[in-house]
Design an enzyme around this catalytic site. Structure first.
Site, PDB file in Angstrom:
ATOM      1  N   GLY A  46       6.871  23.338 -24.371  1.00  0.00           N
ATOM      2  CA  GLY A  46       6.546  25.039 -24.552  1.00  0.00           C
ATOM      3  C   GLY A  46       5.678  24.563 -23.436  1.00  0.00           C
ATOM      4  O   GLY A  46       4.801  23.806 -22.819  1.00  0.00           O
ATOM      5  N   GLN A  51       1.253  27.516 -15.750  1.00  0.00           N
ATOM      6  CA  GLN A  51       1.927  26.617 -15.498  1.00  0.00           C
ATOM      7  C   GLN A  51       2.399  25.437 -14.414  1.00  0.00           C
ATOM      8  O   GLN A  51       2.559  24.601 -13.884  1.00  0.00           O
ATOM      9  CB  GLN A  51       2.071  25.121 -16.436  1.00  0.00           C
ATOM     10  CG  GLN A  51       0.968  25.699 -17.912  1.00  0.00           C
ATOM     11  CD  GLN A  51       1.627  24.809 -19.083  1.00  0.00           C
ATOM     12  OE1 GLN A  51       2.179  25.043 -19.587  1.00  0.00           O
ATOM     13  NE2 GLN A  51       1.019  23.757 -18.976  1.00  0.00           N
ATOM     14  N   CYS A  93      -1.365  18.904 -23.669  1.00  0.00           N
ATOM     15  CA  CYS A  93      -0.365  19.810 -22.465  1.00  0.00           C
ATOM     16  C   CYS A  93       0.086  19.100 -21.351  1.00  0.00           C
ATOM     17  O   CYS A  93      -0.699  18.054 -20.699  1.00  0.00           O
ATOM     18  CB  CYS A  93      -1.768  20.446 -21.998  1.00  0.00           C
ATOM     19  SG  CYS A  93      -1.359  21.995 -20.820  1.00  0.00           S
ATOM     20  N   LEU A  94       0.764  19.495 -20.548  1.00  0.00           N
ATOM     21  CA  LEU A  94       1.763  19.079 -19.571  1.00  0.00           C
ATOM     22  C   LEU A  94       0.686  19.144 -18.599  1.00  0.00           C
ATOM     23  O   LEU A  94       0.791  18.729 -17.297  1.00  0.00           O
ATOM     24  CB  LEU A  94       2.764  19.573 -19.230  1.00  0.00           C
ATOM     25  CG  LEU A  94       4.198  19.457 -20.465  1.00  0.00           C
ATOM     26  CD1 LEU A  94       5.602  20.878 -20.052  1.00  0.00           C
ATOM     27  CD2 LEU A  94       4.509  18.071 -20.402  1.00  0.00           C
ATOM     28  N   HIS A 135      -1.602  27.793 -28.170  1.00  0.00           N
ATOM     29  CA  HIS A 135      -1.232  27.601 -27.009  1.00  0.00           C
ATOM     30  C   HIS A 135      -0.716  28.227 -25.970  1.00  0.00           C
ATOM     31  O   HIS A 135      -1.640  27.705 -25.047  1.00  0.00           O
ATOM     32  CB  HIS A 135      -1.257  26.109 -27.620  1.00  0.00           C
ATOM     33  CG  HIS A 135      -1.426  24.567 -25.924  1.00  0.00           C
ATOM     34  ND1 HIS A 135      -1.717  23.804 -26.562  1.00  0.00           N
ATOM     35  CD2 HIS A 135      -0.983  25.003 -25.019  1.00  0.00           C
ATOM     36  CE1 HIS A 135      -1.615  22.980 -25.058  1.00  0.00           C
ATOM     37  NE2 HIS A 135      -0.647  24.006 -24.230  1.00  0.00           N
ATOM     38  N   GLU A 136      -0.161  28.346 -26.235  1.00  0.00           N
ATOM     39  CA  GLU A 136       0.631  28.914 -24.269  1.00  0.00           C
ATOM     40  C   GLU A 136       0.058  30.760 -24.101  1.00  0.00           C
ATOM     41  O   GLU A 136       0.032  30.925 -22.944  1.00  0.00           O
ATOM     42  CB  GLU A 136       2.144  29.357 -24.564  1.00  0.00           C
ATOM     43  CG  GLU A 136       3.001  27.629 -25.034  1.00  0.00           C
ATOM     44  CD  GLU A 136       2.687  26.460 -24.197  1.00  0.00           C
ATOM     45  OE1 GLU A 136       2.618  26.945 -23.506  1.00  0.00           O
ATOM     46  OE2 GLU A 136       2.985  25.386 -24.853  1.00  0.00           O
ATOM     47  N   HIS A 139      -3.150  30.293 -21.734  1.00  0.00           N
ATOM     48  CA  HIS A 139      -2.719  29.417 -20.961  1.00  0.00           C
ATOM     49  C   HIS A 139      -2.123  30.740 -20.246  1.00  0.00           C
ATOM     50  O   HIS A 139      -3.172  31.292 -19.357  1.00  0.00           O
ATOM     51  CB  HIS A 139      -1.166  28.906 -20.631  1.00  0.00           C
ATOM     52  CG  HIS A 139      -1.098  27.565 -21.100  1.00  0.00           C
ATOM     53  ND1 HIS A 139      -2.064  26.955 -20.092  1.00  0.00           N
ATOM     54  CD2 HIS A 139      -0.155  26.653 -21.754  1.00  0.00           C
ATOM     55  CE1 HIS A 139      -1.666  25.432 -20.678  1.00  0.00           C
ATOM     56  NE2 HIS A 139      -1.134  25.529 -21.427  1.00  0.00           N
TER      57      HIS A 139
HETATM   58 NI    NI Z   1      -0.155  23.379 -21.950  1.00  0.00          NI
END
Ligand code: NI
Length: 170
Positions: A46, A51, A93-94, A135-136, A139
């Site tokens: 995701g 991000q 998380c990236l 989660h997204e 963000h």
């Molecule tokens: Ni994330």
């Protein structure tokens, strides 16, 4: 197509609430394609637009697991309209590389959004899909999974991250 650069914690863009998307046009669809490319290359399941430095309410996800058949999803202006139950999942998380921790989330969520054709969609999800959606969407509100940690795990994270930033500078 070139992958976009992923912003990492503590980049302030990750803390800014993303702006609603006003028009679904060619430019936005290009960003969706680039975000998908970036997510697959990372690799991740995701990715939210902030991000990659774009403060817009847009996310892509693809669980890439045979039990989830929905494939690549792009959601524009997503909102959680219903949530119930409780589940715990080990998240990463990236934007917070190499740190993983259990996070408590709702077991089921219903999300309303617009797809890349500009059509309204509603998704009711459970399991991993529900976790990734929460989660997204977090963000897009400027929230990260580390905000959900208990005080002890959070301290552990802070210590680990300080060390990591120091090592990056060295
Ligand atoms: Ni994330």
């Amino acid at each position: 197509m070139a992958a976009l650069q992923i912003c990492t914690y503590p980049d302030p863009i990750l803390r800014r609430k993303a702006e609603p998307v006003k028009t679904v046009d060619r430019e936005l669809r290009k960003l969706i394609d680039e975000m998908a490319e970036t997510m697959y290359a990372a690799p991740g399941i995701g990715l939210a637009a902030n991000q990659v430095g774009k403060s817009q309410r847009l996310l892509v996800l693809d669980l890439q697991r045979p039990e989830y058949e929905q494939g690549l999803m792009a959601l524009i202006n997503p909102t959680i309209v219903a949530a119930s139950g409780e589940t715990t999942y080990e998240e990463g998380c990236l934007s917070v590389p190499e740190f993983f921790s259990n996070v408590k989330r709702h077991e089921q969520v219903t999300v309303q959004a617009v797809d890349k054709e500009g059509h309204p969609v509603e998704i009711t999800a459970t399991g991993l899909l529900a976790v990734v959606l929460q989660h997204e969407i977090d963000h897009l509100e400027g929230r990260l999974f580390i905000d959900h940690l208990g005080t002890i795990t959070r301290e552990l994270f802070k210590r680990k991250w300080k060390k990591r930033l120091k090592e990056d500078k060295a």
